[in-house]
Design an enzyme around this catalytic site. Structure first.
Site, PDB file in Angstrom:
ATOM      1  N   ASP A 176      -6.203 -14.502   7.305  1.00 53.17           N
ATOM      2  CA  ASP A 176      -4.974 -14.164   6.482  1.00 53.17           C
ATOM      3  C   ASP A 176      -3.836 -15.213   6.927  1.00 53.17           C
ATOM      4  O   ASP A 176      -2.692 -14.925   7.037  1.00 53.17           O
ATOM      5  CB  ASP A 176      -4.486 -12.887   6.586  1.00 53.17           C
ATOM      6  CG  ASP A 176      -5.426 -11.795   5.949  1.00 53.17           C
ATOM      7  OD1 ASP A 176      -6.036 -12.207   4.941  1.00 53.17           O
ATOM      8  OD2 ASP A 176      -5.042 -10.564   6.222  1.00 53.17           O
ATOM      9  N   HIS A 216     -11.287 -13.928   1.606  1.00 53.65           N
ATOM     10  CA  HIS A 216     -12.490 -12.871   1.713  1.00 53.65           C
ATOM     11  C   HIS A 216     -13.711 -13.834   1.144  1.00 53.65           C
ATOM     12  O   HIS A 216     -14.826 -13.665   1.676  1.00 53.65           O
ATOM     13  CB  HIS A 216     -12.345 -11.691   0.715  1.00 53.65           C
ATOM     14  CG  HIS A 216     -11.067 -10.834   1.297  1.00 53.65           C
ATOM     15  ND1 HIS A 216     -10.805  -9.812   0.778  1.00 53.65           N
ATOM     16  CD2 HIS A 216     -10.549 -11.056   2.629  1.00 53.65           C
ATOM     17  CE1 HIS A 216      -9.675  -9.125   1.380  1.00 53.65           C
ATOM     18  NE2 HIS A 216      -9.631  -9.847   2.502  1.00 53.65           N
ATOM     19  N   ASP A 258       2.341   1.971   3.214  1.00 53.98           N
ATOM     20  CA  ASP A 258       3.488   0.906   3.993  1.00 53.98           C
ATOM     21  C   ASP A 258       4.865   1.335   3.728  1.00 53.98           C
ATOM     22  O   ASP A 258       5.697   1.221   4.297  1.00 53.98           O
ATOM     23  CB  ASP A 258       3.385  -0.684   3.273  1.00 53.98           C
ATOM     24  CG  ASP A 258       1.876  -0.978   3.335  1.00 53.98           C
ATOM     25  OD1 ASP A 258       1.222  -0.860   4.180  1.00 53.98           O
ATOM     26  OD2 ASP A 258       1.503  -2.075   2.606  1.00 53.98           O
ATOM     27  N   LYS A 304     -14.647  -8.222  -0.536  1.00 57.73           N
ATOM     28  CA  LYS A 304     -14.768  -8.775   0.710  1.00 57.73           C
ATOM     29  C   LYS A 304     -16.030  -8.578   1.391  1.00 57.73           C
ATOM     30  O   LYS A 304     -16.704  -7.190   1.010  1.00 57.73           O
ATOM     31  CB  LYS A 304     -13.604  -8.272   1.632  1.00 57.73           C
ATOM     32  CG  LYS A 304     -13.424  -8.712   2.932  1.00 57.73           C
ATOM     33  CD  LYS A 304     -12.351  -8.257   3.802  1.00 57.73           C
ATOM     34  CE  LYS A 304     -12.150  -8.837   5.219  1.00 57.73           C
ATOM     35  NZ  LYS A 304     -11.138  -8.102   5.820  1.00 57.73           N
ATOM     36  N   ASP A 357      -4.673 -13.426  -4.609  1.00 58.23           N
ATOM     37  CA  ASP A 357      -4.344 -13.114  -3.275  1.00 58.23           C
ATOM     38  C   ASP A 357      -4.527 -14.563  -2.560  1.00 58.23           C
ATOM     39  O   ASP A 357      -5.676 -14.768  -2.181  1.00 58.23           O
ATOM     40  CB  ASP A 357      -5.113 -12.003  -2.459  1.00 58.23           C
ATOM     41  CG  ASP A 357      -4.486 -10.681  -2.602  1.00 58.23           C
ATOM     42  OD1 ASP A 357      -3.722 -10.590  -3.369  1.00 58.23           O
ATOM     43  OD2 ASP A 357      -5.075  -9.724  -1.899  1.00 58.23           O
ATOM     44  N   GLU A 409      -9.425 -12.958  -3.185  1.00 53.22           N
ATOM     45  CA  GLU A 409      -8.539 -13.422  -1.948  1.00 53.22           C
ATOM     46  C   GLU A 409      -9.268 -14.718  -1.347  1.00 53.22           C
ATOM     47  O   GLU A 409     -10.571 -14.680  -1.192  1.00 53.22           O
ATOM     48  CB  GLU A 409      -8.345 -12.227  -1.051  1.00 53.22           C
ATOM     49  CG  GLU A 409      -7.799 -12.711   0.166  1.00 53.22           C
ATOM     50  CD  GLU A 409      -7.320 -11.793   1.120  1.00 53.22           C
ATOM     51  OE1 GLU A 409      -6.740 -10.694   0.390  1.00 53.22           O
ATOM     52  OE2 GLU A 409      -7.409 -11.987   2.344  1.00 53.22           O
ATOM     53  N   MET A 426       2.985  -5.240  -8.303  1.00 53.78           N
ATOM     54  CA  MET A 426       1.480  -4.625  -8.041  1.00 53.78           C
ATOM     55  C   MET A 426       1.682  -3.516  -6.941  1.00 53.78           C
ATOM     56  O   MET A 426       2.458  -3.815  -6.017  1.00 53.78           O
ATOM     57  CB  MET A 426       0.565  -5.839  -7.550  1.00 53.78           C
ATOM     58  CG  MET A 426      -0.923  -5.473  -6.977  1.00 53.78           C
ATOM     59  SD  MET A 426      -1.000  -4.999  -5.252  1.00 53.78           S
ATOM     60  CE  MET A 426      -1.493  -6.682  -4.424  1.00 53.78           C
ATOM     61  N   ASP A 476      -1.117 -12.857   0.363  1.00 63.29           N
ATOM     62  CA  ASP A 476      -1.570 -11.585   0.926  1.00 63.29           C
ATOM     63  C   ASP A 476      -1.786 -12.260   2.459  1.00 63.29           C
ATOM     64  O   ASP A 476      -3.131 -12.604   2.656  1.00 63.29           O
ATOM     65  CB  ASP A 476      -2.811 -11.202   0.394  1.00 63.29           C
ATOM     66  CG  ASP A 476      -3.247  -9.714   1.236  1.00 63.29           C
ATOM     67  OD1 ASP A 476      -2.512  -9.342   2.197  1.00 63.29           O
ATOM     68  OD2 ASP A 476      -4.151  -9.352   0.899  1.00 63.29           O
ATOM     69  N   ASP A 485     -11.222 -12.218   9.398  1.00 59.63           N
ATOM     70  CA  ASP A 485     -10.505 -12.330   8.155  1.00 59.63           C
ATOM     71  C   ASP A 485      -8.799 -12.825   8.710  1.00 59.63           C
ATOM     72  O   ASP A 485      -7.922 -11.890   9.229  1.00 59.63           O
ATOM     73  CB  ASP A 485     -10.379 -11.120   7.591  1.00 59.63           C
ATOM     74  CG  ASP A 485      -9.289 -10.937   6.403  1.00 59.63           C
ATOM     75  OD1 ASP A 485      -8.911 -12.006   5.796  1.00 59.63           O
ATOM     76  OD2 ASP A 485      -9.277  -9.885   5.860  1.00 59.63           O
ATOM     77  N   GLU A 538     -10.670  -6.007  -5.536  1.00 63.39           N
ATOM     78  CA  GLU A 538     -10.640  -6.903  -4.507  1.00 63.39           C
ATOM     79  C   GLU A 538     -12.020  -6.946  -3.821  1.00 63.39           C
ATOM     80  O   GLU A 538     -12.197  -5.955  -3.162  1.00 63.39           O
ATOM     81  CB  GLU A 538      -9.616  -6.990  -3.791  1.00 63.39           C
ATOM     82  CG  GLU A 538      -9.371  -7.878  -2.837  1.00 63.39           C
ATOM     83  CD  GLU A 538      -8.056  -8.063  -1.876  1.00 63.39           C
ATOM     84  OE1 GLU A 538      -7.132  -7.618  -2.387  1.00 63.39           O
ATOM     85  OE2 GLU A 538      -7.845  -8.283  -0.782  1.00 63.39           O
ATOM     86  N   HIS A 566       0.829  -1.130  -0.051  1.00 65.65           N
ATOM     87  CA  HIS A 566       0.062   0.023  -0.124  1.00 65.65           C
ATOM     88  C   HIS A 566       0.939   1.376   0.014  1.00 65.65           C
ATOM     89  O   HIS A 566       2.065   1.347   0.581  1.00 65.65           O
ATOM     90  CB  HIS A 566      -0.904   0.023   1.395  1.00 65.65           C
ATOM     91  CG  HIS A 566      -1.783  -1.184   1.545  1.00 65.65           C
ATOM     92  ND1 HIS A 566      -1.393  -2.198   2.093  1.00 65.65           N
ATOM     93  CD2 HIS A 566      -2.921  -1.494   0.902  1.00 65.65           C
ATOM     94  CE1 HIS A 566      -2.344  -2.992   2.378  1.00 65.65           C
ATOM     95  NE2 HIS A 566      -3.309  -2.651   1.273  1.00 65.65           N
TER      96      HIS A 566
HETATM   97 MG    MG Z   1      -6.108  -9.201  -0.115  1.00 60.05          MG
END
Ligand code: MG
Length: 346
Positions: free
Chosen positions: A216, A179, A16, A142, A204, A176, A47, A246, A214, A140, A13
């Protein structure tokens, strides 16, 4: 560290890398340092994306916010983040609208929200075209978290939305695992639909228990049979995009544990890729599949593209439902063989 564990690339991002309140001079210094690190390690940036959810300004969304100042700021932030992504050679730009939703429909009109989302996507597509950037968008989905409900809840919703944009050819999806599992859906089926639509621009990979937050998790750590069918699909169809993880290491880990996590994601993918090749080469499995999918020559002239003759022939054809229904499809045997293959006893 990513280079040390053998990763191909890194995604980020905007914030980040560059803090939201960085001065232009700070931004330039950070980006210069980052570029040097990329050069030194051979790591690439396939990306990039914008953080439109972390700062309190986005508490009611970004592109769908009820406040025009927030919508305008979100566009400005995204254009700047797109410039940054392109500067670092990203070819895919992901949009995950973490705050694009509502807890109550009393204050936000979902139809208006859709219109605002479309307006923003069209605006940003035109921006990319005018700059002459070689960049595609991947949306994306969710279903919820960190909003009560998030608009365009699944990959299927995204695909339908993309068809309404001014430049649908520039926009695909970034499904993802976690998600779609949060929505109780079969991830592979959604990925297959995205692929069929020519819209699987990015993916993802992670993992997730059903009916949870979520999570991950490390790819393949929870539902490894589903991970297997996913990898098999991506390899069989020849998906050429990044295999993007991800995911997060368990919070119990130290730096070595984070490396174990990153290595594990990649290693699991490669193991499942080998298992997929084994599945495709397994004589017993392939013989079962051939039997299950065998053509019935008598039916060939009745199926496929519509014709007046076919419709007439079909309407008068006699089917023996009971005989047809008696046939067992051997999925039990086939699925057990998959389990044994994955467990390494085959
Ligand atoms: Mg993601």
């Amino acid at each position: 560290m990513l280079a040390e564990v053998g990763a191909y690339g890194v995604n980020f991002h905007d914030n980040d890398l560059v803090p939201i309140d960085a001065t232009p001079a700070e931004r330039d210094r950070i980006v210069r340092d980052f570029k040097n690190a990329l050069k030194a390690t051979g790591i690439v940036v396939p990306m990039a994306t914008t953080n439109l959810f972390g700062d309190p300004v986005f508490k009611d969304g970004a592109f769908t916010s009820n406040d025009p100042k927030v919508r305008a700021y979100a566009l400005q932030k995204t254009m700047q983040a797109i410039d940054l992504g392109v500067e670092l050679d990203a070819k895919i730009y992901v949009f995950w609208g973490g705050r694009e939703g509502a807890e109550t429909d009393a204050g936000k009109n979902p139809l208006e929200a859709m219109k605002r989302m479309r307006e923003a996507m069209n605006f940003l597509c035109e921006y990319v075209r005018e700059q002459g950037y070689n960049l595609k968008f991947a949306l994306e989905a969710k279903p919820n978290e960190p909003r009560g409900d998030i608009y365009l809840a699944t990959t299927g919703h995204m695909l339908a939305f993309i068809a309404t944009l001014d430049h649908p050819e520039m926009v695909g999806v970034n499904p993802e695992v976690a998600h779609e599992h949060m929505a109780g859906l079969n991830f592979l089926h959604n990925v297959a639909q995205a692929w069929d639509a020519g819209k699987l621009f990015h993916i993802d990979l992670n993992d997730q228990n059903f009916a949870r937050y979520d999570q991950d998790f490390r790819f393949g750590s929870h539902n490894f049979k589903q991970a297997f069918f996913l990898v098999k699909f991506l390899e069989d169809v020849g998906y050429a995009g990044p295999r993007h993880f991800d995911a997060h290491a368990y919070r119990s880990e130290d730096v070595a544990g984070v490396k174990d996590f990153a290595t594990g994601c990649m290693r699991t993918y490669l193991i499942l890729k080998e298992k997929a090749a084994q599945f495709n080469a397994d004589k017993e499995i392939q013989a079962l599949l051939a039997e299950i999918n065998a053509e019935v020559p008598e039916m060939t002239p009745l199926l496929g593209k519509y014709s007046t003759q076919k419709a007439a022939a079909l309407k008068t054809h006699t089917f023996d439902r009971e005989i047809i229904a008696k046939r067992g499809l051997k999925y039990e045997r086939l699925d057990q063989l998959v389990f044994e293959l994955l467990m390494g006893v085959r």
